[in-house]
Design a protein around this motif. Structure first.
Motif, PDB file in Angstrom:
ATOM      1  N   VAL A  79       0.860  -1.174   0.000  1.00 13.69           N
ATOM      2  CA  VAL A  79       0.000   0.000   0.000  1.00 13.69           C
ATOM      3  C   VAL A  79       0.906   1.237   0.000  1.00 13.69           C
ATOM      4  O   VAL A  79       1.786   1.345   0.850  1.00 13.69           O
ATOM      5  CB  VAL A  79      -0.928   0.010   1.239  1.00 13.69           C
ATOM      6  N   PRO A  80       0.702   2.155  -0.930  1.00 14.38           N
ATOM      7  CA  PRO A  80       1.570   3.338  -0.975  1.00 14.38           C
ATOM      8  C   PRO A  80       1.469   4.176   0.301  1.00 14.38           C
ATOM      9  O   PRO A  80       0.418   4.250   0.937  1.00 14.38           O
ATOM     10  CB  PRO A  80       1.039   4.139  -2.169  1.00 14.38           C
ATOM     11  N   ASP A  81       2.591   4.796   0.646  1.00 23.47           N
ATOM     12  CA  ASP A  81       2.607   5.717   1.777  1.00 23.47           C
ATOM     13  C   ASP A  81       1.678   6.891   1.488  1.00 23.47           C
ATOM     14  O   ASP A  81       1.464   7.267   0.335  1.00 23.47           O
ATOM     15  CB  ASP A  81       4.023   6.267   2.004  1.00 23.47           C
ATOM     16  N   LEU A  82       1.164   7.480   2.548  1.00 24.40           N
ATOM     17  CA  LEU A  82       0.383   8.708   2.447  1.00 24.40           C
ATOM     18  C   LEU A  82       1.217   9.797   3.117  1.00 24.40           C
ATOM     19  O   LEU A  82       1.186   9.948   4.345  1.00 24.40           O
ATOM     20  CB  LEU A  82      -0.974   8.552   3.135  1.00 24.40           C
ATOM     21  N   ILE A  83       2.026  10.467   2.329  1.00 20.68           N
ATOM     22  CA  ILE A  83       2.913  11.499   2.862  1.00 20.68           C
ATOM     23  C   ILE A  83       2.935  12.645   1.865  1.00 20.68           C
ATOM     24  O   ILE A  83       3.257  12.449   0.698  1.00 20.68           O
ATOM     25  CB  ILE A  83       4.359  10.979   3.053  1.00 20.68           C
ATOM     26  N   GLY A  84       2.577  13.824   2.344  1.00 23.12           N
ATOM     27  CA  GLY A  84       2.599  14.995   1.480  1.00 23.12           C
ATOM     28  C   GLY A  84       3.694  15.951   1.894  1.00 23.12           C
ATOM     29  O   GLY A  84       4.414  15.716   2.877  1.00 23.12           O
ATOM     30  N   PRO A  85       3.818  17.040   1.161  1.00 20.71           N
ATOM     31  CA  PRO A  85       4.793  18.055   1.551  1.00 20.71           C
ATOM     32  C   PRO A  85       4.379  18.662   2.894  1.00 20.71           C
ATOM     33  O   PRO A  85       3.201  18.757   3.200  1.00 20.71           O
ATOM     34  CB  PRO A  85       4.712  19.080   0.422  1.00 20.71           C
ATOM     35  N   GLY A  86       5.335  19.014   3.697  1.00 24.90           N
ATOM     36  CA  GLY A  86       5.013  19.610   4.998  1.00 24.90           C
ATOM     37  C   GLY A  86       4.556  18.601   6.028  1.00 24.90           C
ATOM     38  O   GLY A  86       3.858  18.951   6.979  1.00 24.90           O
ATOM     39  N   CYS A  87       4.936  17.344   5.875  1.00 25.25           N
ATOM     40  CA  CYS A  87       4.573  16.323   6.861  1.00 25.25           C
ATOM     41  C   CYS A  87       5.311  16.624   8.163  1.00 25.25           C
ATOM     42  O   CYS A  87       6.537  16.660   8.205  1.00 25.25           O
ATOM     43  CB  CYS A  87       4.951  14.941   6.345  1.00 25.25           C
ATOM     44  N   ASN A  88       4.565  16.858   9.216  1.00 24.32           N
ATOM     45  CA  ASN A  88       5.150  17.132  10.528  1.00 24.32           C
ATOM     46  C   ASN A  88       5.056  15.952  11.477  1.00 24.32           C
ATOM     47  O   ASN A  88       5.853  15.825  12.390  1.00 24.32           O
ATOM     48  CB  ASN A  88       4.481  18.354  11.177  1.00 24.32           C
ATOM     49  N   LEU A  89       4.043  15.113  11.273  1.00 26.85           N
ATOM     50  CA  LEU A  89       3.809  13.960  12.141  1.00 26.85           C
ATOM     51  C   LEU A  89       3.596  12.741  11.262  1.00 26.85           C
ATOM     52  O   LEU A  89       2.593  12.640  10.555  1.00 26.85           O
ATOM     53  CB  LEU A  89       2.586  14.200  13.025  1.00 26.85           C
ATOM     54  N   ASP A 126      -6.471  14.637   1.410  1.00 31.50           N
ATOM     55  CA  ASP A 126      -6.059  16.042   1.434  1.00 31.50           C
ATOM     56  C   ASP A 126      -6.126  16.614   2.845  1.00 31.50           C
ATOM     57  O   ASP A 126      -5.253  17.388   3.247  1.00 31.50           O
ATOM     58  CB  ASP A 126      -6.934  16.879   0.491  1.00 31.50           C
ATOM     59  N   HIS A 127      -7.155  16.242   3.597  1.00 33.13           N
ATOM     60  CA  HIS A 127      -7.299  16.743   4.973  1.00 33.13           C
ATOM     61  C   HIS A 127      -6.101  16.308   5.825  1.00 33.13           C
ATOM     62  O   HIS A 127      -5.532  17.116   6.551  1.00 33.13           O
ATOM     63  CB  HIS A 127      -8.608  16.254   5.585  1.00 33.13           C
ATOM     64  N   LEU A 128      -5.727  15.046   5.732  1.00 38.04           N
ATOM     65  CA  LEU A 128      -4.570  14.565   6.492  1.00 38.04           C
ATOM     66  C   LEU A 128      -3.301  15.309   6.082  1.00 38.04           C
ATOM     67  O   LEU A 128      -2.535  15.770   6.940  1.00 38.04           O
ATOM     68  CB  LEU A 128      -4.393  13.058   6.301  1.00 38.04           C
ATOM     69  N   ILE A 129      -3.086  15.443   4.790  1.00 33.77           N
ATOM     70  CA  ILE A 129      -1.883  16.128   4.300  1.00 33.77           C
ATOM     71  C   ILE A 129      -1.880  17.592   4.732  1.00 33.77           C
ATOM     72  O   ILE A 129      -0.857  18.112   5.188  1.00 33.77           O
ATOM     73  CB  ILE A 129      -1.772  15.967   2.768  1.00 33.77           C
ATOM     74  N   GLU A 130      -3.030  18.263   4.622  1.00 31.82           N
ATOM     75  CA  GLU A 130      -3.124  19.665   5.047  1.00 31.82           C
ATOM     76  C   GLU A 130      -2.849  19.825   6.538  1.00 31.82           C
ATOM     77  O   GLU A 130      -2.303  20.836   6.970  1.00 31.82           O
ATOM     78  CB  GLU A 130      -4.501  20.233   4.706  1.00 31.82           C
ATOM     79  N   ARG A 131      -3.201  18.805   7.318  1.00 39.02           N
ATOM     80  CA  ARG A 131      -2.956  18.849   8.763  1.00 39.02           C
ATOM     81  C   ARG A 131      -1.504  18.495   9.102  1.00 39.02           C
ATOM     82  O   ARG A 131      -1.112  18.541  10.264  1.00 39.02           O
ATOM     83  CB  ARG A 131      -3.908  17.894   9.495  1.00 39.02           C
TER      84      ARG A 131
END
Length: 189
Positions: free
Chosen positions: A16-26, A77-82
């Motif tokens: 399963v691909p990772d769910l990681i966007g730019p600005g990942c803090n956690l 998108d919500h997770l990445i935005e957070r």
């Protein structure tokens, strides 16, 4: 959405691909994808998994996410935005984490180091203390903030949200996840 046992078994060993966007803090790190996760392509998707309810209770997300039939683009998108990302120690899907070999977990630890170097989160929260102990050969590791870092990120060991981890509740999971999120700057004290 419902799957038969045979349908779920057809997803064994799928990645399963990772769910990681730019600005990942956690960056949350699961043990490995379950068959339901592999079938839907959404992390922690099995019905009854307490991951997303715990994130909501901790204030990490501000709306409910139900990935049991897959995750919507809006939820991703919500997770990445957070500033939240999700990956796993081991990449292949199994029915239970105890199907993984110690070698798979130690190889996964090296893979995780690379993911953390690339994503550069402030905090890494490994949701699986026993798997962490095996993967990183740190038999005495305990829940909570660790004294060392992981590739420059503050390292936390948090409880796994699986229903098999029956002594944890959404409330206790949320408390552990919140501590890591505070340090990541996602949740205020």
């Amino acid at each position: 959405m419902r799957f038969t046992r045979a349908e779920l078994e057809s997803y064994r060993d799928v990645e399963v691909p990772d769910l990681i966007g730019p600005g990942c803090n956690l960056l949350f790190v699961g043990i490995n994808p379950g068959l339901w996760t592999a079938a839907t392509g959404a992390h922690f998707a099995r019905p009854g998994n307490r991951f997303y309810p715990a994130l909501l209770a901790a204030g990490i997300i501000d709306r409910s996410i139900d990935p049991t039939a897959g995750m919507s683009d809006a939820d991703r998108d919500h997770l990445i935005e957070r500033g939240v990302g999700i990956t796993n120690l081991a990449v292949r899907a199994t029915a239970k984490a105890d199907e993984l070999t110690d070698k798979e977990l130690t190889v996964g630890a090296e893979r995780l180091r690379g993911v953390v170097r690339d994503a550069r989160p402030k905090v890494v929260a490994v949701a699986g203390i026993t798997a962490y102990r095996t993967a990183f050969r740190e038999r005495a590791a305990k829940k909570g903030r660790q004294s060392g870092d992981l590739e420059g990120a503050t390292l936390w060991l948090v409880p796994n949200p699986s229903g098999l981890n029956a002594h944890e509740t959404v409330t206790t999971l949320a408390a552990s996840y919140r501590e890591a999120a505070i340090e990541a700057g996602i949740v205020e004290v």
